[in-house]
Design a protein around this motif. Sequence first.
Motif, PDB file in Angstrom:
ATOM      1  N   LEU A  45      44.470 -12.223  12.779  1.00  0.00           N
ATOM      2  CA  LEU A  45      43.226 -11.592  13.222  1.00  0.00           C
ATOM      3  C   LEU A  45      42.764 -12.240  14.519  1.00  0.00           C
ATOM      4  CD1 LEU A  45      41.400 -11.471   9.782  1.00  0.00           C
ATOM      5  CD2 LEU A  45      42.232  -9.500  11.056  1.00  0.00           C
ATOM      6  N   LEU A  46      42.004 -11.481  15.290  1.00  0.00           N
ATOM      7  CA  LEU A  46      41.452 -11.954  16.559  1.00  0.00           C
ATOM      8  C   LEU A  46      39.943 -11.793  16.519  1.00  0.00           C
ATOM      9  CD1 LEU A  46      41.752 -12.820  19.597  1.00  0.00           C
ATOM     10  CD2 LEU A  46      41.887 -10.370  20.110  1.00  0.00           C
ATOM     11  N   CYS A  47      39.244 -12.837  16.896  1.00  0.00           N
ATOM     12  CA  CYS A  47      37.799 -12.772  17.088  1.00  0.00           C
ATOM     13  C   CYS A  47      37.552 -12.876  18.586  1.00  0.00           C
ATOM     14  CB  CYS A  47      37.100 -13.924  16.367  1.00  0.00           C
ATOM     15  SG  CYS A  47      35.321 -14.006  16.686  1.00  0.00           S
ATOM     16  N   ILE A  48      36.820 -11.924  19.125  1.00  0.00           N
ATOM     17  CA  ILE A  48      36.361 -12.045  20.516  1.00  0.00           C
ATOM     18  C   ILE A  48      34.886 -12.385  20.429  1.00  0.00           C
ATOM     19  CG2 ILE A  48      36.071 -10.947  22.752  1.00  0.00           C
ATOM     20  CD1 ILE A  48      38.384  -9.069  22.018  1.00  0.00           C
ATOM     21  N   LEU A  49      34.533 -13.527  20.982  1.00  0.00           N
ATOM     22  CA  LEU A  49      33.174 -14.056  20.912  1.00  0.00           C
ATOM     23  C   LEU A  49      32.589 -14.077  22.321  1.00  0.00           C
ATOM     24  CD1 LEU A  49      32.224 -17.078  18.764  1.00  0.00           C
ATOM     25  CD2 LEU A  49      31.357 -16.897  21.055  1.00  0.00           C
TER      26      LEU A  49
ATOM     27  N   PHE B 240      25.372 -16.590  34.828  1.00  0.00           N
ATOM     28  CA  PHE B 240      26.555 -17.436  34.979  1.00  0.00           C
ATOM     29  C   PHE B 240      26.833 -18.285  33.741  1.00  0.00           C
ATOM     30  CE2 PHE B 240      25.795 -16.871  39.601  1.00  0.00           C
ATOM     31  CZ  PHE B 240      27.032 -16.343  39.920  1.00  0.00           C
ATOM     32  N   LYS B 241      25.805 -18.721  33.079  1.00  0.00           N
ATOM     33  CA  LYS B 241      25.996 -19.554  31.895  1.00  0.00           C
ATOM     34  C   LYS B 241      26.214 -18.660  30.677  1.00  0.00           C
ATOM     35  CE  LYS B 241      25.738 -23.163  34.384  1.00  0.00           C
ATOM     36  NZ  LYS B 241      26.962 -23.808  34.787  1.00  0.00           N
ATOM     37  N   SER B 242      27.342 -17.963  30.729  1.00  0.00           N
ATOM     38  CA  SER B 242      27.796 -17.072  29.673  1.00  0.00           C
ATOM     39  C   SER B 242      29.271 -17.354  29.444  1.00  0.00           C
ATOM     40  CB  SER B 242      27.609 -15.606  30.087  1.00  0.00           C
ATOM     41  OG  SER B 242      26.259 -15.318  30.363  1.00  0.00           O
ATOM     42  N   MET B 243      29.765 -16.998  28.252  1.00  0.00           N
ATOM     43  CA  MET B 243      31.159 -17.287  27.906  1.00  0.00           C
ATOM     44  C   MET B 243      31.782 -16.136  27.130  1.00  0.00           C
ATOM     45  SD  MET B 243      30.869 -21.135  26.359  1.00  0.00           S
ATOM     46  CE  MET B 243      32.640 -21.289  26.251  1.00  0.00           C
ATOM     47  N   THR B 244      33.091 -15.967  27.309  1.00  0.00           N
ATOM     48  CA  THR B 244      33.874 -15.134  26.412  1.00  0.00           C
ATOM     49  C   THR B 244      34.978 -16.016  25.844  1.00  0.00           C
ATOM     50  OG1 THR B 244      35.289 -14.400  28.229  1.00  0.00           O
ATOM     51  CG2 THR B 244      33.495 -12.932  27.587  1.00  0.00           C
ATOM     52  N   GLY B 245      35.398 -15.723  24.641  1.00  0.00           N
ATOM     53  CA  GLY B 245      36.458 -16.516  24.037  1.00  0.00           C
ATOM     54  C   GLY B 245      37.276 -15.709  23.064  1.00  0.00           C
ATOM     55  N   LEU B 246      38.579 -15.979  23.045  1.00  0.00           N
ATOM     56  CA  LEU B 246      39.501 -15.377  22.102  1.00  0.00           C
ATOM     57  C   LEU B 246      39.840 -16.434  21.060  1.00  0.00           C
ATOM     58  CD1 LEU B 246      42.043 -13.867  24.660  1.00  0.00           C
ATOM     59  CD2 LEU B 246      40.088 -12.718  23.640  1.00  0.00           C
ATOM     60  N   ILE B 247      39.724 -16.076  19.791  1.00  0.00           N
ATOM     61  CA  ILE B 247      40.010 -17.015  18.711  1.00  0.00           C
ATOM     62  C   ILE B 247      40.930 -16.310  17.716  1.00  0.00           C
ATOM     63  CG2 ILE B 247      39.045 -18.497  16.916  1.00  0.00           C
ATOM     64  CD1 ILE B 247      36.272 -17.872  18.507  1.00  0.00           C
TER      65      ILE B 247
ATOM     66  N   CYS C  12      24.426 -14.386  21.164  1.00  0.00           N
ATOM     67  CA  CYS C  12      25.869 -14.358  20.918  1.00  0.00           C
ATOM     68  C   CYS C  12      26.213 -13.085  20.156  1.00  0.00           C
ATOM     69  CB  CYS C  12      26.299 -15.547  20.057  1.00  0.00           C
ATOM     70  SG  CYS C  12      25.917 -17.167  20.715  1.00  0.00           S
ATOM     71  N   LEU C  13      27.446 -12.671  20.311  1.00  0.00           N
ATOM     72  CA  LEU C  13      27.972 -11.588  19.489  1.00  0.00           C
ATOM     73  C   LEU C  13      29.477 -11.762  19.380  1.00  0.00           C
ATOM     74  CD1 LEU C  13      29.462  -9.244  21.406  1.00  0.00           C
ATOM     75  CD2 LEU C  13      27.121  -8.703  21.920  1.00  0.00           C
ATOM     76  N   HIS C  14      30.040 -11.052  18.424  1.00  0.00           N
ATOM     77  CA  HIS C  14      31.486 -11.146  18.217  1.00  0.00           C
ATOM     78  C   HIS C  14      31.993  -9.839  17.613  1.00  0.00           C
ATOM     79  CE1 HIS C  14      30.055 -11.909  14.157  1.00  0.00           C
ATOM     80  NE2 HIS C  14      31.265 -11.545  13.734  1.00  0.00           N
ATOM     81  N   THR C  15      33.284  -9.681  17.650  1.00  0.00           N
ATOM     82  CA  THR C  15      33.939  -8.580  16.965  1.00  0.00           C
ATOM     83  C   THR C  15      35.325  -9.038  16.544  1.00  0.00           C
ATOM     84  OG1 THR C  15      34.380  -6.196  17.058  1.00  0.00           O
ATOM     85  CG2 THR C  15      34.904  -7.475  19.016  1.00  0.00           C
ATOM     86  N   PHE C  16      35.830  -8.425  15.484  1.00  0.00           N
ATOM     87  CA  PHE C  16      37.141  -8.785  14.956  1.00  0.00           C
ATOM     88  C   PHE C  16      38.137  -7.652  15.172  1.00  0.00           C
ATOM     89  CE2 PHE C  16      34.322 -11.069  11.787  1.00  0.00           C
ATOM     90  CZ  PHE C  16      34.529 -12.335  12.327  1.00  0.00           C
ATOM     91  N   TYR C  17      39.384  -8.036  15.397  1.00  0.00           N
ATOM     92  CA  TYR C  17      40.485  -7.086  15.535  1.00  0.00           C
ATOM     93  C   TYR C  17      41.682  -7.609  14.755  1.00  0.00           C
ATOM     94  CZ  TYR C  17      37.809  -5.175  19.396  1.00  0.00           C
ATOM     95  OH  TYR C  17      36.809  -4.614  20.152  1.00  0.00           O
ATOM     96  N   LYS C  18      42.422  -6.692  14.171  1.00  0.00           N
ATOM     97  CA  LYS C  18      43.684  -7.061  13.530  1.00  0.00           C
ATOM     98  C   LYS C  18      44.697  -7.319  14.634  1.00  0.00           C
ATOM     99  CE  LYS C  18      47.056  -5.931  10.048  1.00  0.00           C
ATOM    100  NZ  LYS C  18      47.482  -7.299  10.078  1.00  0.00           N
ATOM    101  N   LEU C  19      45.384  -8.449  14.549  1.00  0.00           N
ATOM    102  CA  LEU C  19      46.453  -8.770  15.492  1.00  0.00           C
ATOM    103  C   LEU C  19      47.761  -8.172  14.976  1.00  0.00           C
ATOM    104  CD1 LEU C  19      46.025 -12.517  16.543  1.00  0.00           C
ATOM    105  CD2 LEU C  19      46.125 -10.553  18.068  1.00  0.00           C
TER     106      LEU C  19
END
Length: 188
Positions: free
Chosen positions: A80-84, A176-183, A41-48
């Motif tokens: 803030l936005l987390c993309i995971l 295929f068993k991978s995911m992206t998500g916006l939080i 897994c990995l993630h990054t943060f962005y200011k909304l």
Amino acid sequence: MDKTIERALKYLGFKGTADAEQLHLVETAMMEIKQVARPACLHTFYKLHRTPEGVYYIDGKLNLDYKSTRGLFEKKDSDLLCILVSTIGPAVDKRIAKYKEIEPSRMVLLDACASSYVEEITDEYQAKLNLKEQTFRYAPGYGDVPLTMQREIFDLMPQISRIGIELDDTNFMHPFKSMTGLIGFKKD
């Protein structure tokens, strides 16, 4: 009953309670998936940011101007936005494909268990981030957010390739068993 097993049963369309034999089949399929899986897994943060018209955006090329994302971020007043991004690895896809011709029913079991397991590892990773007042994890392809957003995420986050995920021309991830998500979440 284990939450991952419950979710796999749901993906298989079970209604009510599985009997002991059915439960054993799902549990052994889950064990097989977990033996070959290589979660990452990995993630990054962005200011909304938000325009006076209520359109959310980040510094970077990611179109967030959708009714679904606007409602998502407004609901929790996210700043803030987390993309995971997560995967359980290519060996899982290979294991599922192995059963396609020789035992299709086993293939269906493994597929459901793999879908449940990638959700589990993503949930666990997300929980460790301790995001305040977080939104639902929203993925490209949900609601009015097009699957083409996957390409924008991959362009924005080249580090995704380090965990072995690639995007094809139709914006599907491999494995295929991978995911992206916006939080969306709060700073404080």
